[in-house]
Scaffold this active site. Structure first.
Site, PDB file in Angstrom:
ATOM      1  N   HIS A   1       3.605  93.118  16.100  1.00 25.88           N
ATOM      2  CA  HIS A   1       4.655  92.594  16.985  1.00 25.88           C
ATOM      3  C   HIS A   1       5.987  92.710  16.247  1.00 25.88           C
ATOM      4  CE1 HIS A   1       1.767  90.917  19.910  1.00 25.88           C
ATOM      5  NE2 HIS A   1       1.010  90.740  18.841  1.00 25.88           N
ATOM      6  N   LEU A   2       6.866  93.552  16.786  1.00 28.53           N
ATOM      7  CA  LEU A   2       8.171  93.746  16.132  1.00 28.53           C
ATOM      8  C   LEU A   2       9.252  92.846  16.731  1.00 28.53           C
ATOM      9  CD1 LEU A   2       8.358  97.617  15.528  1.00 28.53           C
ATOM     10  CD2 LEU A   2       7.874  95.812  13.882  1.00 28.53           C
ATOM     11  N   ARG A   3       8.960  92.212  17.877  1.00 25.21           N
ATOM     12  CA  ARG A   3       9.836  91.190  18.488  1.00 25.21           C
ATOM     13  C   ARG A   3      11.139  91.712  19.088  1.00 25.21           C
ATOM     14  NH1 ARG A   3       5.655  88.095  19.134  1.00 25.21           N
ATOM     15  NH2 ARG A   3       4.945  86.981  17.295  1.00 25.21           N
TER      16      ARG A   3
ATOM     17  N   ASP B   1      -2.253  92.442  13.314  1.00 25.37           N
ATOM     18  CA  ASP B   1      -1.728  91.535  14.347  1.00 25.37           C
ATOM     19  C   ASP B   1      -0.525  90.755  13.791  1.00 25.37           C
ATOM     20  OD1 ASP B   1      -1.271  90.217  16.688  1.00 25.37           O
ATOM     21  OD2 ASP B   1      -3.131  89.061  16.699  1.00 25.37           O
TER      22      ASP B   1
ATOM     23  N   HIS C   1       7.175  84.551  13.279  1.00 24.15           N
ATOM     24  CA  HIS C   1       7.837  83.453  13.997  1.00 24.15           C
ATOM     25  C   HIS C   1       8.853  82.813  13.045  1.00 24.15           C
ATOM     26  CE1 HIS C   1       5.243  83.649  17.461  1.00 24.15           C
ATOM     27  NE2 HIS C   1       4.171  83.623  16.696  1.00 24.15           N
TER      28      HIS C   1
ATOM     29  N   HIS D   1      -1.690  97.222  15.379  1.00 27.43           N
ATOM     30  CA  HIS D   1      -1.438  95.965  16.103  1.00 27.43           C
ATOM     31  C   HIS D   1      -0.326  95.178  15.423  1.00 27.43           C
ATOM     32  CE1 HIS D   1      -3.394  92.817  18.875  1.00 27.43           C
ATOM     33  NE2 HIS D   1      -2.147  92.486  18.633  1.00 27.43           N
TER      34      HIS D   1
ATOM     35  N   ASN E   1       4.961  92.787  24.215  1.00 30.83           N
ATOM     36  CA  ASN E   1       5.396  91.462  24.671  1.00 30.83           C
ATOM     37  C   ASN E   1       6.744  91.075  24.063  1.00 30.83           C
ATOM     38  OD1 ASN E   1       4.224  91.221  22.148  1.00 30.83           O
ATOM     39  ND2 ASN E   1       3.340  89.212  22.547  1.00 30.83           N
TER      40      ASN E   1
ATOM     41  N   ASP F   1      -1.217  92.771  25.505  1.00 33.64           N
ATOM     42  CA  ASP F   1      -1.582  91.913  24.375  1.00 33.64           C
ATOM     43  C   ASP F   1      -0.871  90.569  24.392  1.00 33.64           C
ATOM     44  OD1 ASP F   1      -2.992  91.558  21.802  1.00 33.64           O
ATOM     45  OD2 ASP F   1      -0.950  91.303  21.082  1.00 33.64           O
TER      46      ASP F   1
END
Lengths: 467, 309
Positions: free
Chosen positions: A63-65, A306, A310, A61, A95, A153
């Protein structure tokens, strides 16, 4: 190219191994595991006496953006963060901008990962087009392009019929469906757990029931369709109980928990620190204890970070405006060891299984074990290493972590992926290196047969096998 | 006695600090009755009223308080603020810092915004209401008003009626009243009482008549008309029927004649409060406004190092 990992305590849950062995790596694969290997002429020897050797961690899980939010993270920086965290395989959520709901995006992610060539990247495709929750994405095309799971997700699939269809249609591919369980009506506008903290601060609460309602629904749909569902980031005692009961009844459900949910509680938000803002929110002490119980008894199969990077500017806002999420790749193992192993809540074998073979099995990917013939994806751990988390030193672009400044015990000191050392990196100045070099005089030499990045995604699904 | 740089909430105040602020406010009330109401105490000091949410009474109260003390007061309202141009609160804080003000009074729709502003700032910050979190100066003026009329706060029975969930006034009042030893009950429909609020040491009652029985003080909260149709209650009409305070309901609750009625304003006549109650001799709604001025003068004075003079 041969490498001997010498004298480490090998923990390989998939094979039930917990002993001091030498590990022989040849051409990027595990060749053998023996009590004492004879000297091999052309082998590089890495002495890891006193250290623990496990399969490379699998973080399902992340997020590599990229594409879209390269200011938060790129595939390259995310992969570097993974390697530094002992992670050799990761699944990245869809996402992005644009959403990974078509093969162009999947192929782009795999291409970028292959260029960086540090860890295996397994893209997760969107369940619904544009994550809108309205119609199914072209799941077959995504599968052919190389996704290893489907998920919306960050945006729960509120439409139960769509979820049913995804579970049914998904049977074509034999890949997991990962569900972010959150009833958006019950949770609307919430930013912290609904409880004492929301009551005192006036911040809007997200009740535990917002998650549990959807966990229940997905369990019922899994039972009805017979298709497996994986519950992402379980955060409440109620969800743990639901999953436990479902497993008892033989319903095909698996679940994951994050280090922050089993280590931190809602009270941190009393200071309005936006680095504690995450979805699902940090919950209460009793929820935390239930998660650990679930990890211990097998209700929760997987620990995943997860990882949600940011920018500083986004987090330096009013609590209501700051985005949800915290980075986790580089603290995944250390926080788990500190709060589960060193507290004697989980033995090492169980803990490592949650970080390696279990997620690998769910994602149906190679690795997660040290079985001969498999990829030499390896994490070498110093269990007693004490260090203070310094977000400024992260490889990740995201510095948003509530663990900054905390002292943790236990850390990855070397990561090998397909027989190549990917952490510590020789390109980083020694000051920046978190891990003490195990054998400083050893320099990485380029290996023969450079492994392919992006995962061995041919051959991974029934669908493709039939073709 | 009061050494804080900022006033962000009543929750973090000690009982002694609260009493000291109230005592100081009382001494300032005298100034307000003089023919010339201005004193030179804060000459040369700058107070910026930064109201990011519409407000009349609190903003004017702070402005007059500053002017009475001879401070230079500047008002920033939402329409004239650069936040409407997308500037972040953090950048705004740095810009204001460069102008070297002494105090920024902030009203914001989001909890914790004053805390964000106060981080690393050299100027002092007074929270004039942050979302549903706290409204400390309102809490203090309520305490002052009760103490003035009852002579004490300890042991009093205080009912707070209405939308507790969304109310910063309720939270500040609860923190202050409990610290000073009052017994607090909350009255309202279950949808407008936040879960777990009993942990603050209050009791909860859902029926108005039972809730106000035997009370010394009834504090009514404004019911925001936009809350209806948001599933909190069916209609203003039904809310008013159940929770609107009328002389009839006061009589039915057999309240002693010295019960005090309070309301932070602005009031919705005929909704949460019947006009006859609002205008009754035992209604302190306008006293609260006057006391608000005294409390704010006291705070500006204390925060800007009033001990020296």
């Amino acid at each position: 190219m041969k490498i001997v990992i010498q004298g480490g305590r090998i923990i390989d849950p998939a094979n039930g191994v917990d002993s001091v062995y030498d590990l022989l790596i040849e051409d990027g694969k595990i060749k053998s595991m023996e009590q004492s290997l004879p000297a091999i002429d052309d082998a590089r020897v890495i002495d890891v006496r006193g250290k623990v050797v496990t399969p490379g961690l699998v973080d399902m899980h992340v997020h590599l953006r990229e594409p879209g939010r390269e200011d938060k993270e790129t595939i390259a920086t995310g992969c570097a963060a993974a390697a530094a965290g002992g992670v050799t395989s990761l699944a990245c959520m869809p996402n992005t901008t644009p959403v990974n709901d078509n093969k162009s995006v999947t192929e782009f992610i795999l291409l970028k990962a292959r260029e960086k060539n540090l860890v295996n990247v397994y893209p997760v495709g969107a369940i619904s087009k544009g994550l809108k929750g309205e119609e199914l994405s072209e799941m077959a095309e995504l599968c052919e392009a190389g996704v290893h799971a489907y998920s919306d997700d960050g945006r729960p699939v509120m439409n139960s019929l769509l979820m049913r269809r995804a579970l049914e249609y998904g049977r074509l591919f034999n890949l997991p469906l990962i569900s972010h369980c959150e009833d958006t009506n019950l949770a609307a506008g919430g930013v912290v757990n609904e409880g004492v903290v929301s009551m005192v601060t006036g911040l809007k609460g997200i009740p535990g029931a917002a998650e549990e309602v959807m966990v229940s629904r997905d369990i019922l749909l899994a039972r009805m369709t017979g298709s497996g569902v994986h519950i992402a980031h379980v955060s409440t005692a109620g969800s743990v109980a639901l999953v436990r009961q479902a497993k008892r009844e033989g319903i095909p459900v698996t679940a994951e928990a994050t280090p922050h949910h089993f280590s931190l509680t809602e009270e941190l938000a009393l200071s309005f620190d936006t680095n504690t803002k995450v979805n699902p929110p940090l919950r209460s002490q009793s929820d935390l204890e239930a998660l650990i119980e679930g990890l211990s008894d097998g209700t929760i199969d997987v620990i995943a970070s997860d990882h949600a990077p940011h920018t500083l500017a986004e987090k330096e806002q009013e609590f209501d405006l700051a985005p949800f999420g915290m980075v986790g790749l580089e603290t995944l193992l250390a926080v788990s060891l500190t709060n589960l192993y060193h507290t004697r809540k989980l033995d090492l074998m169980t803990l490592v299984a949650r970080l390696t073979c279990h997620p690998a099995r769910i994602l149906k990917i190679p690795g997660g074990t040290l079985s001969p013939g498999g990829p030499a994806d390896i994490c070498i751990i110093d269990l007693q290493k004490k260090f203070t988390v310094d977000a400024g030193q992260f490889y990740s672009k995201g510095k948003n972590t509530p663990f900054h400044g905390q002292e943790l015990t236990g850390a990855p000191v070397m990561t090998l992926r397909q027989g190549r050392v990917v952490f510590p990196s020789e390109h980083r100045s020694s000051k920046e290196q978190q891990g003490e070099p195990i054998e400083p005089q050893e320099q990485h030499r380029s290996s023969t047969g450079e492994p392919t990045a992006g995962g061995n995604y041919s051959n991974h699904s029934e669908y493709e096998q039939k073709r | 006695m009061f050494k804080r740089k900022d006033l962000l909430g009543i929750q973090e105040l000690q009982k002694e600090e609260i009493c000291f602020i109230l005592d100081t406010a009382e001494s300032f009330k005298e100034v307000l009755t003089r023919p010339i109401k201005k004193v030179p105490t804060l000459r040369g000091k700058t107070v910026i009223n930064f109201f990011h949410e519409p407000s009349t009474r609190t903003r004017i109260s702070f402005e007059i308080a500053g002017k009475r003390l001879s401070a230079d007061t500047i008002n920033i309202s939402p329409s004239t603020s650069s936040l409407t141009k997308g500037e972040s609160l953090k950048d705004m804080a740095q810009t204001l810092q460069a102008l070297n003000p002494d105090i920024i009074v902030i009203r914001h729709s989001m909890p914790g915004a004053p805390h964000l502003l106060a981080q690393e700032a050299k100027f002092s910050v007074i929270n004039a209401g942050d979302g549903a979190h706290e409204h400390p100066t309102q809490g203090l003026l309520d305490l002052l008003t009760i103490r003035e009329h009852k002579g004490k706060i300890e042991g009093l029975q205080v009912a707070i009626v209405g939308d507790i969930l969304h109310s910063r006034v309720a939270r500040s009042d609860i923190f202050g009243l409990i610290k000073l030893g009052a017994k607090v009950r909350l009255v309202g429909p279950p949808t407008l009482i936040p879960p777990f609020i009993e942990k603050l040491g209050v009791t909860v009652e859902h029926r108005l008549e039972q809730g106000i029985e035997g009370c010394d003080v009834i504090m009514l909260l404004r019911i925001q008309l936009e809350r209806q149709n948001k599933l909190f209650f069916p209609s203003i009409r039904e809310y008013s029927r159940l929770y609107g305070l009328t002389l009839d309901k006061l009589a039915r609750a057999r309240l002693r004649h010295d019960v005090l009625i309070m309301h932070p304003g602005p009031i919705n006549r005929g909704v949460e409060i019947d006009p006859q109650v609002a205008d009754a001799p035992f209604s302190l709604i306008l006293d609260q406004v006057t006391n608000g001025l005294a409390v704010r003068m006291a705070l500006l004075y204390l925060i800007l190092g009033g001990d020296e003079s």
